[in-house]
Write an enzyme that holds these catalytic residues in place. Structure first.
Site, PDB file in Angstrom:
ATOM      1  N   ARG A   1       0.809  -1.223   0.000  1.00  0.00           N
ATOM      2  CA  ARG A   1       0.000   0.000   0.000  1.00  0.00           C
ATOM      3  C   ARG A   1       0.847   1.280   0.000  1.00  0.00           C
ATOM      4  O   ARG A   1       0.289   2.384  -0.032  1.00  0.00           O
ATOM      5  CB  ARG A   1      -0.967   0.015   1.208  1.00  0.00           C
TER       6      ARG A   1
ATOM      7  N   ARG B   1      -1.125  -1.430  13.081  1.00  0.00           N
ATOM      8  CA  ARG B   1      -0.643  -0.682  11.917  1.00  0.00           C
ATOM      9  C   ARG B   1       0.200   0.530  12.312  1.00  0.00           C
ATOM     10  O   ARG B   1       1.374   0.606  12.003  1.00  0.00           O
ATOM     11  CB  ARG B   1      -1.831  -0.235  11.058  1.00  0.00           C
TER      12      ARG B   1
ATOM     13  N   HIS C   1      -7.616  -1.530  12.863  1.00  0.00           N
ATOM     14  CA  HIS C   1      -7.543  -0.067  12.769  1.00  0.00           C
ATOM     15  C   HIS C   1      -8.512   0.509  13.814  1.00  0.00           C
ATOM     16  O   HIS C   1      -9.591  -0.058  14.021  1.00  0.00           O
ATOM     17  CB  HIS C   1      -8.033   0.434  11.400  1.00  0.00           C
TER      18      HIS C   1
ATOM     19  N   CYS D   1     -13.788   3.626   6.189  1.00  0.00           N
ATOM     20  CA  CYS D   1     -12.529   3.385   5.468  1.00  0.00           C
ATOM     21  C   CYS D   1     -12.529   4.054   4.103  1.00  0.00           C
ATOM     22  O   CYS D   1     -11.475   4.389   3.571  1.00  0.00           O
ATOM     23  CB  CYS D   1     -12.305   1.892   5.253  1.00  0.00           C
TER      24      CYS D   1
HETATM   25  N1  ARG Z   1      -7.315  -3.926   2.970  1.00  0.00           N
HETATM   26  C1  ARG Z   1      -7.069  -2.700   3.679  1.00  0.00           C
HETATM   27  C2  ARG Z   1      -5.951  -2.895   4.663  1.00  0.00           C
HETATM   28  O1  ARG Z   1      -5.904  -3.937   5.281  1.00  0.00           O
HETATM   29  C3  ARG Z   1      -8.300  -2.220   4.346  1.00  0.00           C
HETATM   30  C4  ARG Z   1      -8.160  -0.869   4.971  1.00  0.00           C
HETATM   31  C5  ARG Z   1      -9.380  -0.457   5.726  1.00  0.00           C
HETATM   32  N2  ARG Z   1      -9.347   0.914   6.042  1.00  0.00           N
HETATM   33  C6  ARG Z   1      -9.676   1.441   7.223  1.00  0.00           C
HETATM   34  N3  ARG Z   1      -9.703   2.728   7.346  1.00  0.00           N
HETATM   35  N4  ARG Z   1      -9.926   0.671   8.262  1.00  0.00           N
HETATM   36  O2  ARG Z   1      -5.102  -2.052   4.843  1.00  0.00           O
END
Ligand code: ARG
Length: 273
Positions: free
Chosen positions: A82, A132, A161, A255
């Protein structure tokens, strides 16, 4: 917001992602469009970021930055898949607008792990860590934004998150699922927000906390029926939108929306969105 034109689940970086199940990209796009038009019909201005091929998670635009009163704290993604999304968000913030962009040193996933309550305690930031965002980014955000940042430890990988476990319902009220946080962080939340709307595990698993509120309307996905009832009982108007495809990537309404707090409007319910 960023349309899911290149949305797939081709890697798995959270427990919701299953690379063996194909996503319906057309359906994802239709659902995303209904979220966008819901926001527009409620009177909100929506900027659209150009989706880029090779960045299948770009639809989760909340992760690209975190802004408070015209100061934009940029993201730095945990996973290399990402990483380039941060570049796209940065160029959006740097090419126009009345805000100021700050490039981060530390790993942080924008509004995925940061929430702002402009009318709570004079304006505070809630920040998640554990999966994260690096806790060092919390201190960095405090320096960039000039607001107290309260660190909260997330302990359940399903709620990786902050925005899967807690949401601002308006400028001073929150809703959260206590079980997503460490016991000490639960005490911090109970102390700061004794009147919070408490969600349960089923609400959180339905992505009921992954909501966007303008202080009156609470937009949440159609699976989150129990949560819709709870916010209605608390005096808000739930607005349900079907985002079933985005759930396959581990996200929902919140998200998909990066809120732009351009400044000068702190304290006015709803005005920051
Ligand atoms: N597939 C993404 C990840 O795992 C999903 C992100 C979801 N975004 C959020 N704001 N919770 O990073």
């Amino acid at each position: 917001m960023c349309p899911p034109e290149h949305f797939t689940v081709e890697y798995a970086i959270n427990p919701w992602m299953d690379t063996t199940v194909a996503v319906d990209a057309g359906r994802a796009l239709t659902q995303w469009e209904s979220l966008r038009s819901t926001l527009v019909n409620l009177g909100h201005e929506v900027h659209v970021l150009d989706p880029r091929p090779g960045l299948p998670d770009m639809v989760y635009s909340a992760n690209g930055a975190f802004s408070v009163d015209g100061a934009v704290y940029g993201a730095r993604f945990r996973y290399p898949q990402r990483a380039d999304e941060a570049v796209a968000h940065r160029s959006f913030y740097e090419t126009g607008g009345s805000w100021k962009f700050f490039a981060p040193q530390h790993v942080n996933e924008g509004e995925g792990d940061f929430a702002y309550l402009p009318a709570a305690y004079g304006g505070i930031v809630l920040a998640g860590y554990g999966f994260r965002t690096d806790p060092a980014a919390h201190a960095e955000a405090q320096e960039v934004l000039g607001r107290p940042v309260i660190s909260l430890r997330l302990v359940d990988p399903a709620f990786y998150h902050l925005d899967t476990a807690l949401a601002a319902l308006d400028d001073r009220h929150v809703t959260y699922y206590p079980g997503a946080f460490s016991e000490a962080s639960q005490r911090v939340l109970a102390q700061l927000f004794p009147d919070a709307v408490l969600a349960d595990r089923a609400d959180a698993e339905a992505f009921g906390l992954n909501l966007v509120s303008d202080g009156r309307h609470v937009i949440l996905n159609t699976d989150a029926i129990g949560m819709g009832r709870k916010v209605r009982d608390a005096g808000y108007q739930p607005v349900h939108v079907d985002l079933s495809e985005l759930k396959r990537g581990g996200g929902s309404v919140k998200c998909a929306v990066a809120e732009l707090r351009t400044g000068g409007d702190a304290g006015q319910p709803g005005a920051q969105r």
